[in-house]
Design a protein around this motif. Structure first.
Motif: not given
Length: 421
Positions: A40, A229-230, A232-233, A235
């Motif tokens: 992050q 980058k975080k 998000e969902t 995978s």
């Protein structure tokens, strides 16, 4: 670590590029996994950073690690050059009654401690549920607790033995037999395999600073690290979560609210680390030699301890006449230290070092680093959180929590835990 990977999936997403995330990613890449690392912030390493100054390097967190042959092999593989403690600077001190002492107990306290160690306690304590303080009062007594164990624990965890659950903070020291003492475990022969006795780990430091470990890991993983980058969902790849407890709670709240609540309740110790440079002529006698000194609470000093950087390891100053030290303040015993200004902190440090080292002159420079959340407090809540994750998020293969609160606080503990992948 908590949980396990799904062996049918050959890709893995690692969330967090602190030392735990980088170690996990490096290990998994060597095992043939396609690795992706999400960080992050704009830099890797977490608390670990080595800054440069005109006087010498500044470590923002740990300045060394305990190395056994297995860890030495990994660091050699990465190309991290290690320095051993100078043979004439191996002394470790406890401050008591105005002096730095290699052994702080009185003769009578030592006799009482030995009697306690080798006696069967009238009321044994359950090692799984005892705090470190309860355990030590039972098996070594109050004097050893206050002047030996408590300073050591505060130096490592920035918390008191009363706050730490033995089985969470020192899982390897929990005996299989409840009658066996903690000291018995410490002195027992540890065998690595067969009848070969394993060598005890040695205190060593990367010659170029702790950040060299981070840089070498980054060098092997550079294409896989995505900054800013975080997650998000979730995978289809395996997932390794290597982030602090509050961030983990936010990530998993929608999927596993019970675990998120337990993880969010984990407390952290606040800590201030200060690199202090002192000229040789400021000492009224001579600079102390050794690894460092720890300060029990109640001895009249506010600082928690001092590491003797340039005495213990080479290349810690850029001038022969300058000496380098790391001073620690704060912890759960003194959270108010975090609210002090830099000027107030410098005054406390200079006054305490003047008392401790018998300084006759000023310090050359003081570099201050503040960590609002430095180290997890290994209380019963850590065990509650681990159990919740095992029942929930990490029950099905494919999700792993791998960070300092999932097993052990030390980098050495993390490296040894890599076997689980």
């Amino acid at each position: 670590m908590i949980g396990g990977l799904d062996p049918t999936r050959k890709s893995v997403t690692v969330v967090g590029a602190g030392v735990s995330g980088l170690l996990a990613a490096y290990t998994l890449k060597k095992k043939g996994y396609q690795v992706r690392i999400l960080e992050q912030s704009s830099r890797a390493g977490g608390l670990i950073e080595t800054k440069s100054s005109i006087h010498g390097p500044i470590e923002t967190a740990a300045h060394s690690l305990m190395v056994n042959p297995e860890i030495s092999a990994l660091l050699q593989e990465l190309g991290v050059e290690l320095s051993e403690v100078h043979p004439k600077s191996s002394a470790r001190y406890i401050y008591r009654k105005g002096k730095m002492r290699r052994f702080p107990l009185t003769f009578l306290e030592t006799i009482r401690t030995l009697i306690r160690i080798f006696s069967r306690p009238s009321r044994p304590i359950d090692p799984e549920n005892a705090t470190l303080a309860e355990w030590c009062r039972t098996y070594v007594g109050d004097a050893a607790l206050k002047y030996l164990l408590a300073p050591f624990v505060t130096g490592v965890f920035a918390a008191s033995p009363e706050e730490l659950l033995l089985s969470a903070a020192f899982p390897r020291l929990v005996p299989g037999n409840p009658e066996k003492s903690l000291i018995g475990n410490l002195f027992s022969k540890r065998k690595s395999s067969g009848t070969q006795r394993s060598k005890p780990p040695r205190m060593m430091a990367p010659r170029l600073g702790m950040a060299d470990l981070i840089e070498k890991l980054k060098g092997r993983l550079a294409p896989e690290i995505e900054y800013g980058k975080k997650l998000e969902t979730l995978s289809d790849s395996n997932l390794v979560l290597s982030v602090p407890a509050p961030e983990l709670a936010s990530l998993i709240e929608a999927q596993d609210p019970e675990s998120a609540k337990a993880v969010r309740a984990i407390e952290y110790s606040p800590l201030i680390t200060c690199t202090v440079f002192i000229r040789g002529e400021s000492f009224t006698s001579h600079p102390p030699r050794g690894v460092g000194v720890l300060i029990p609470r109640g001895e009249g000093l506010r600082i928690l301890g001092v590491l003797f950087n340039s005495s213990a390891f080479p290349d810690r100053t850029k001038s022969e006449g300058i000496h380098s030290y790391t001073v620690m303040l704060g912890g759960t015993s003194d959270p108010a230290a975090m609210t002090l200004s830099d000027l107030e902190l410098r005054e406390i440090i200079e006054n305490d070092l003047e008392t401790l080292f018998r300084l006759g002159g000023p310090t050359e420079a003081i570099e201050i680093t503040r960590w609002k959340r430095a180290i997890p407090v290994y209380s019963k809540q850590v065990r509650v959180a681990r159990q919740a994750l095992e029942r929930g998020l990490c029950k099905t293969p494919g999700t792993v929590v791998f960070t300092n609160y999932s097993k052990e606080v030390s980098i050495r503990g993390m490296i040894l835990s890599l076997k689980g992948f």
